[in-house]
Design an enzyme around this catalytic site. Structure first.
Site, PDB file in Angstrom:
ATOM      1  N   LYS A  62     -16.159 -36.516 -19.422  1.00 17.29           N
ATOM      2  CA  LYS A  62     -17.491 -36.577 -20.033  1.00 17.29           C
ATOM      3  C   LYS A  62     -18.004 -35.167 -20.333  1.00 17.29           C
ATOM      4  O   LYS A  62     -18.530 -34.899 -21.425  1.00 17.29           O
ATOM      5  CB  LYS A  62     -18.468 -37.307 -19.089  1.00 17.29           C
ATOM      6  CG  LYS A  62     -18.226 -38.809 -19.043  1.00 17.29           C
ATOM      7  CD  LYS A  62     -18.966 -39.496 -17.905  1.00 17.29           C
ATOM      8  CE  LYS A  62     -18.583 -40.979 -17.870  1.00 17.29           C
ATOM      9  NZ  LYS A  62     -19.102 -41.702 -16.704  1.00 17.29           N
ATOM     10  N   GLN A 106     -22.745 -40.622 -11.665  1.00 20.49           N
ATOM     11  CA  GLN A 106     -21.444 -41.287 -11.713  1.00 20.49           C
ATOM     12  C   GLN A 106     -21.359 -42.340 -10.607  1.00 20.49           C
ATOM     13  O   GLN A 106     -21.585 -42.040  -9.438  1.00 20.49           O
ATOM     14  CB  GLN A 106     -20.317 -40.241 -11.553  1.00 20.49           C
ATOM     15  CG  GLN A 106     -18.928 -40.809 -11.694  1.00 20.49           C
ATOM     16  CD  GLN A 106     -18.656 -41.369 -13.100  1.00 20.49           C
ATOM     17  OE1 GLN A 106     -18.999 -40.766 -14.103  1.00 20.49           O
ATOM     18  NE2 GLN A 106     -18.057 -42.552 -13.151  1.00 20.49           N
ATOM     19  N   ASP A 129     -27.253 -43.904 -19.267  1.00 21.99           N
ATOM     20  CA  ASP A 129     -26.389 -45.055 -18.982  1.00 21.99           C
ATOM     21  C   ASP A 129     -27.065 -46.370 -19.390  1.00 21.99           C
ATOM     22  O   ASP A 129     -26.407 -47.405 -19.492  1.00 21.99           O
ATOM     23  CB  ASP A 129     -26.056 -45.119 -17.477  1.00 21.99           C
ATOM     24  CG  ASP A 129     -24.640 -44.632 -17.185  1.00 21.99           C
ATOM     25  OD1 ASP A 129     -23.809 -44.641 -18.114  1.00 21.99           O
ATOM     26  OD2 ASP A 129     -24.383 -44.250 -16.034  1.00 21.99           O
TER      27      ASP A 129
END
Ligand code: NAP
Length: 306
Positions: A62, A106, A129
């Site tokens: 990422k 994460q 997200d």
């Protein structure tokens, strides 16, 4: 007219997630360049708690992709035994930092940390997200919000493959908060008729055989084979399952690719299908977050921070 007897149907074509994600990344790069000329520098903060090897790889990828498109990437690491209060403190700092546009924690988090509490501590306007309940609610109501990356990526794959999805019957296999439910919502917004199949569904293969579009997000290697598919169906395989054998580790999807491609018209491979789209849409979301923040008057990163 020539009729071919016993002709074998052509195998499905691959839906190339690498190529389509490259288009998305180009779009993001171009937009970042436009913003940088206005002294606006979108930034993504990624927080990793602990040292789970798979999470390390995801975070590394990422951050790498972010840099490639010119998005500032900030990496924060806390030890495996970090307390929930420490995680929440860091999120509060990132929420307050006007130079940070997107915050990604994460997952999974270590078992002693309440994942929901952490997700809901992120300012919804920085929740790249799209897991915060405010964004989930907005998505269901059709308001412009930050939308989960994997389903957004799947929608782009479907639009690139099928064009207009209106009137198609889509079956989503799996009803998780991060993939199945938002995927079903996005398909509904694209005017599909949507069925959601899960572990309690009766005769899931029969339900699936009604579908023009099948999205599999189950976490069971090779569960869906040709017998689940209507001829010509378009198949999006979200599953990522690690299989160990004597010849080493390999990744497979939830769809038995070799079997399914004898019936489907198009299918995503694993790897190289949905995976690259998820990262591309994370970066697109960082850009959208920066736009939403400007729209509500939150000042953006100063050039000195770049
Ligand atoms: P999850 O939270 O474990 O949810 C799995 C879903 O599958 C559940 O809704 C479950 O039903 C359903 N299910 C389980 N067995 C079933 C069966 N035999 N028939 C029908 N439905 C069944 O998983 P997830 O987080 O959504 O992830 C799904 C897969 O996608 C995993 O392999 C994951 O690694 C992968 N993934 C990939 C990406 C990417 O970027 N490519 C991103 C996220 C996830 P119940 O609700 O009834 O239990």
């Amino acid at each position: 007219m020539t009729i071919l007897l016993n002709a074998t149907p052509a195998p499905a074509r691959d839906i190339d997630g690498k190529a389509i994600s490259a288009l998305v990344l180009d779009e993001v790069r171009e937009e970042v360049e436009v913003l940088s000329r206005q002294q606006i520098f979108p930034a993504l903060a990624v927080l990793l708690v602990g040292a789970d090897p798979a999470s390390e790889v995801y975070v590394r990828n990422k951050l790498l992709r972010a840099r490639e498109v010119g998005i500032r990437s900030l990496e924060y690491r806390l030890a495996e035994n970090a307390s929930q209060a420490e995680v929440l403190d860091l999120i509060a700092q990132l929420n307050a930092d006007i130079t940070v546009n997107g915050i990604l924690v994460q997952l999974p988090l270590p078992a002693h940390i309440d994942e929901a509490a952490v997700i809901h501590a992120i300012d919804p306007i920085k929740d790249v997200d799209g897991f915060h309940r405010e964004n989930v609610g907005g998505l269901v109501q059709g308001i412009e919000v930050l939308t989960p990356c994997t389903p957004s990526g799947c929608m782009r794959l479907l639009h690139e493959t099928c064009g207009d999805l209106s009137g198609k019957h889509a079956v989503v296999i799996g009803r998780s908060n991060i993939v199945g439910k938002p995927m079903a919502t996005l398909l509904l917004q694209a005017d599909c008729s949507v069925s959601v199949v899960h572990s309690r569904s009766v005769d899931a293969p029969a339900l699936c055989r009604l579908a023009d579009i099948v999205v599999a997000a189950v976490g069971r290697p090779g569960l869906i084979d040709a017998s689940w598919l209507k001829p010509g169906a378009v198949v999006i395989d979200v599953g990522i399952n690690r299989i160990s054998s004597e010849s080493g580790n390999r990744l497979v999807g939830d769809v038995d690719y070799a079997s399914a491609r004898t019936v489907a018209s198009a299918i995503t491979p694993v790897p190289g299908g949905v995976g690259p789209m998820t990262i591309a849409y994370l970066l697109k979301n960082t850009l959208i977050a920066s736009q939403l923040q400007r729209a509500v008057g939150i000042r953006q990163a100063e050039p000195a921070f770049v």
